[in-house]
Design an enzyme around this catalytic site. Structure first.
Site, PDB file in Angstrom:
ATOM      1  N   CYS A   1      13.786  10.417   7.436  1.00  0.00           N
ATOM      2  CA  CYS A   1      13.467   9.896   8.942  1.00  0.00           C
ATOM      3  C   CYS A   1      15.014   9.966   9.679  1.00  0.00           C
ATOM      4  CB  CYS A   1      13.652   8.480   8.796  1.00  0.00           C
ATOM      5  SG  CYS A   1      14.137   7.199   7.446  1.00  0.00           S
TER       6      CYS A   1
ATOM      7  N   LYS B   1       0.881  -1.188  -0.010  1.00  0.00           N
ATOM      8  CA  LYS B   1      -0.049  -0.097  -0.217  1.00  0.00           C
ATOM      9  C   LYS B   1       0.912   1.652   0.149  1.00  0.00           C
ATOM     10  CE  LYS B   1      -1.395   3.164   2.551  1.00  0.00           C
ATOM     11  NZ  LYS B   1      -1.381   4.337   2.010  1.00  0.00           N
TER      12      LYS B   1
ATOM     13  N   GLU C   1      10.725  15.419  16.233  1.00  0.00           N
ATOM     14  CA  GLU C   1      10.821  15.744  14.367  1.00  0.00           C
ATOM     15  C   GLU C   1      10.418  16.329  13.851  1.00  0.00           C
ATOM     16  OE1 GLU C   1       9.377  12.101  12.173  1.00  0.00           O
ATOM     17  OE2 GLU C   1      11.049  11.529  11.472  1.00  0.00           O
TER      18      GLU C   1
ATOM     19  N   GLU D   1       9.686   0.417  11.043  1.00  0.00           N
ATOM     20  CA  GLU D   1      10.450   1.459  10.470  1.00  0.00           C
ATOM     21  C   GLU D   1       9.795   2.896  10.934  1.00  0.00           C
ATOM     22  OE1 GLU D   1      13.456   0.835   9.997  1.00  0.00           O
ATOM     23  OE2 GLU D   1      13.066  -0.907   9.248  1.00  0.00           O
TER      24      GLU D   1
HETATM   25  P1  NAD Z   1       2.415   7.897   7.969  1.00  0.00           P
HETATM   26  O1  NAD Z   1       2.186   7.196   9.378  1.00  0.00           O
HETATM   27  O2  NAD Z   1       1.074   9.004   8.500  1.00  0.00           O
HETATM   28  O3  NAD Z   1       1.357   7.258   6.921  1.00  0.00           O
HETATM   29  C1  NAD Z   1       2.640   5.376   6.383  1.00  0.00           C
HETATM   30  C2  NAD Z   1       1.822   5.164   5.598  1.00  0.00           C
HETATM   31  O4  NAD Z   1       1.034   4.396   6.793  1.00  0.00           O
HETATM   32  C3  NAD Z   1       0.847   5.607   4.648  1.00  0.00           C
HETATM   33  O5  NAD Z   1       0.663   4.643   3.334  1.00  0.00           O
HETATM   34  C4  NAD Z   1      -0.436   5.972   5.086  1.00  0.00           C
HETATM   35  O6  NAD Z   1      -1.875   5.534   4.554  1.00  0.00           O
HETATM   36  C5  NAD Z   1      -0.690   4.750   5.967  1.00  0.00           C
HETATM   37  N1  NAD Z   1      -1.884   4.823   7.210  1.00  0.00           N
HETATM   38  C6  NAD Z   1      -2.324   5.536   8.246  1.00  0.00           C
HETATM   39  N2  NAD Z   1      -2.706   5.412   9.097  1.00  0.00           N
HETATM   40  C7  NAD Z   1      -2.848   3.665   8.733  1.00  0.00           C
HETATM   41  C8  NAD Z   1      -3.728   2.931   9.510  1.00  0.00           C
HETATM   42  N3  NAD Z   1      -4.236   3.611  10.680  1.00  0.00           N
HETATM   43  N4  NAD Z   1      -3.047   1.507   9.710  1.00  0.00           N
HETATM   44  C9  NAD Z   1      -2.523   1.457   8.151  1.00  0.00           C
HETATM   45  N5  NAD Z   1      -2.351   1.972   7.260  1.00  0.00           N
HETATM   46  C10 NAD Z   1      -1.930   3.544   7.628  1.00  0.00           C
HETATM   47  O7  NAD Z   1       3.036   8.456   7.664  1.00  0.00           O
HETATM   48  P2  NAD Z   1       3.989   9.411   6.701  1.00  0.00           P
HETATM   49  O8  NAD Z   1       3.961  11.104   7.447  1.00  0.00           O
HETATM   50  O9  NAD Z   1       3.775   8.827   5.756  1.00  0.00           O
HETATM   51  O10 NAD Z   1       5.812   9.271   6.393  1.00  0.00           O
HETATM   52  C11 NAD Z   1       6.085   9.984   7.232  1.00  0.00           C
HETATM   53  C12 NAD Z   1       6.653   8.927   8.677  1.00  0.00           C
HETATM   54  O11 NAD Z   1       7.713   8.365   8.218  1.00  0.00           O
HETATM   55  C13 NAD Z   1       7.587   9.953   9.770  1.00  0.00           C
HETATM   56  O12 NAD Z   1       7.972  10.004  11.468  1.00  0.00           O
HETATM   57  C14 NAD Z   1       9.539   9.835   9.021  1.00  0.00           C
HETATM   58  O13 NAD Z   1      10.484   9.617  10.144  1.00  0.00           O
HETATM   59  C15 NAD Z   1       9.079   7.990   9.532  1.00  0.00           C
HETATM   60  N6  NAD Z   1      10.058   7.069   8.727  1.00  0.00           N
HETATM   61  C16 NAD Z   1      10.552   6.357   8.825  1.00  0.00           C
HETATM   62  C17 NAD Z   1      11.645   5.841   8.415  1.00  0.00           C
HETATM   63  C18 NAD Z   1      12.443   4.698   9.210  1.00  0.00           C
HETATM   64  O14 NAD Z   1      13.311   4.032   7.946  1.00  0.00           O
HETATM   65  N7  NAD Z   1      12.340   4.222   9.714  1.00  0.00           N
HETATM   66  C19 NAD Z   1      11.369   6.101   6.524  1.00  0.00           C
HETATM   67  C20 NAD Z   1      10.886   7.004   6.335  1.00  0.00           C
HETATM   68  C21 NAD Z   1       9.762   7.650   6.706  1.00  0.00           C
END
Ligand code: NAD
Length: 482
Positions: free
Chosen positions: A283, A177, A383, A249
């Site tokens: 991240c 997804k 962050e 992650e």
């Molecule tokens: P997010 O958690 O809002 O969304 C991530 C994904 O989860 C999206 O596809 C979203 O549609 C989905 N999602 C949202 N709610 C959900 C639910 N209840 N159940 C299942 N799926 C759901 O994150 P974002 O804003 O897209 O990304 C930014 C974050 O990601 C930052 O905190 C960043 O640090 C982190 N990040 C971490 C890494 C790592 O390797 N540790 C890498 C990149 C980004």
């Protein structure tokens, strides 16, 4: 491909594209406001079809010889390499990073496919000493089953890639997804998959958190590889059925420590790259810098000059720009809020300082450095995920480590020092999954990459990025031979 061409996305499962009854969502270019992509909002029925396709394909794919899986993944890498420009254009249009940077992201994804193609053939079991004569115990590793990959928007192709490559190399099938904010690049990727992999091995469902929730709750999914925010990671805990494995992650607030023994020029170059690349939406971005008193003034002055020298531009019009637009209103607003908070708490703005007015209403913020930033400022605690970095000073090394470790996340930390004792004291004292010393590239493809504490658990990259999709089986043979 022109800057204005929109991508029409569709769900992809069982080797074909499907319409959805869930309606569509539009994604607009954050630099220009123009329509970039239209994607379905996959319903629970769409999710069920994709999981069923993954489950159907698992029987065959899990038994496909590792060398054959490897050959197919190498071929997929070749097809993706042929579409670097298409994928990069899609990324720039919907995510905002400059085109050259987006090309670099896609090339790293291609490298990940090649790497895991090779790793597919290197899964070894073992034999185990027994408690009686005439027995041999073997441990073999088998793919866990159909898995899900749920990913964010900041590296929309690469983050899909780590899960796709690791899982399929292990013999798992996967339902991906993509983020609702970056569906177009995933659509191009699904077109590459369609050319190479057997039906059902890799499937895509588009949609927002509702679709993600339906996927995570589906009983046919045995493991979820998730990258995203802490908030969603916590929600996933409540969603999964209780027997679904999870790797998380999550985000961080990554520190950098610069000691008096550091090469200040190198530290400035590192901080500039890792604070502002992808407009700080990484991240492992450097959010906060602790500089020892002896080099504080020089470091701060040079970092400010380097930040001000960065070229901020629409990454389609200027592919080699240093910094493009931010991706979301939410990250744009949060960056400005962290900046305002730092100012209110007495920090001084030494570079940047706000939006790029000429590029409005695009989501552009000048690379910004705040100095003399107190530890209770938001930029030093949370962050930011934007082009803002806070700088503070320290005297004593232990104090620097305690402050660096003092936030809930533990993803990556950076150190600049020319001293061997300091190198080891800092590398060992920092409670982070990745520590980079005298460089800022904390993740490489063949070493494990993961967080601690509120940055999650589980590893991607390296052999761990494949073995996390395997489970062991103990086979105890009675053969009678002494
Ligand atoms: P997010 O958690 O809002 O969304 C991530 C994904 O989860 C999206 O596809 C979203 O549609 C989905 N999602 C949202 N709610 C959900 C639910 N209840 N159940 C299942 N799926 C759901 O994150 P974002 O804003 O897209 O990304 C930014 C974050 O990601 C930052 O905190 C960043 O640090 C982190 N990040 C971490 C890494 C790592 O390797 N540790 C890498 C990149 C980004």
């Amino acid at each position: 491909m022109t800057p204005h061409e929109k991508i029409v996305c569709r769900n992809f499962s069982g080797g074909t594209w499907h319409d959805s009854a869930g309606g569509t969502a539009e994604r607009h270019n954050p630099a220009t406001g123009r329509l970039a992509a239209v994607a379905p909002r996959a319903t629970p029925e769409d999710v069920d079809r994709a999981v069923t396709a993954a489950a159907d394909a698992f029987g065959h794919w899990s038994r496909t010889l590792p060398a054959e899986r490897a050959a197919l993944l190498h071929r997929l890498a070749g097809v993706c390499a042929g579409r670097v420009d298409d994928m990069a254009a899609a990324i720039t249009r919907e995510q905002g990073k400059p085109l050259d940077e987006a090309r670099g992201e896609v090339r790293k994804f291609v490298a990940a496919l090649h790497y895991y193609a090779e790793e597919a053939t290197r899964v070894h079991g073992r034999t185990v000493p027994n408690d009686a004569h005439g027995f041999t115990s073997m441990v073999e590793y088998e793919p866990v089953g159909p898995v899900a990959g749920i990913v964010p928007w900041n590296y929309p192709v690469e983050l899909i890639g780590w899960k796709l490559a690791g899982a399929t190399a292990a013999g798992c099938t996967i339902v991906i997804k993509p983020s609702e904010h970056t569906p177009g690049s995933a659509q191009v990727l699904s077109e590459c998959v369609a050319e190479v992999l057997p039906p059902g091995v890799v499937n895509f469902v588009h949609g927002d958190g509702e679709t993600g929730r339906a996927l995570a709750a589906h009983p046919g999914i045995v493991k979820i590889g998730f990258t995203g925010s802490l908030r969603t990671g916590q929600a996933l805990y409540r969603t999964v059925t209780g027997v679904t494995a999870l790797s998380l992650e999550l985000g961080g607030s990554c520190p950098m420590i610069v000691t008096d023994r550091a090469d200040v020029g190198a530290a400035v170059a590192g901080a500039t790259r890792r604070s502002f690349r992808n407009a700080g939406q990484i991240c492992i971005a450097i959010n906060r810098v602790y500089v020892q008193d002896g080099v504080r003034a020089e470091f701060t002055e040079r970092l400010a000059a380097a930040a001000d020298a960065l070229r901020v531009a629409d990454g389609f019009a200027e592919p080699d720009a240093d910094v493009g637009s931010l991706t979301l209103d939410e990250t744009y607003e949060r960056t400005l809020a962290h900046l305002a908070d730092a100012r209110e708490r007495g920090a001084s703005v030494v570079a940047g300082g706000g939006p790029v007015e000429d590029l409005a209403p695009g989501l552009f913020i000048r690379p910004t450095v705040v100095a003399d930033t107190p530890d209770d400022a938001l930029v030093m605690r949370e962050e930011t995920f934007g082009p803002l970095v806070g700088v503070a000073s320290f005297t004593d090394l232990d104090d620097a480590v305690a402050r660096a470790n003092g936030t809930p996340g533990g993803l990556a930390a950076y150190v600049y020092t020319g001293d061997t004792h300091e190198t080891f004291a800092l590398a060992r004292g920092l409670d982070f999954g990745n520590v980079a010393v005298n460089n800022v590239d904390a993740g490489i493809m063949n070493a494990p990459y993961g967080g601690r504490r509120e940055s999650g658990f589980g590893s991607e990259h390296g052999p761990e990025g494949l073995t996390s999709y395997l489970h062991p089986k103990h086979i105890r043979l009675r053969h009678g031979a002494q």
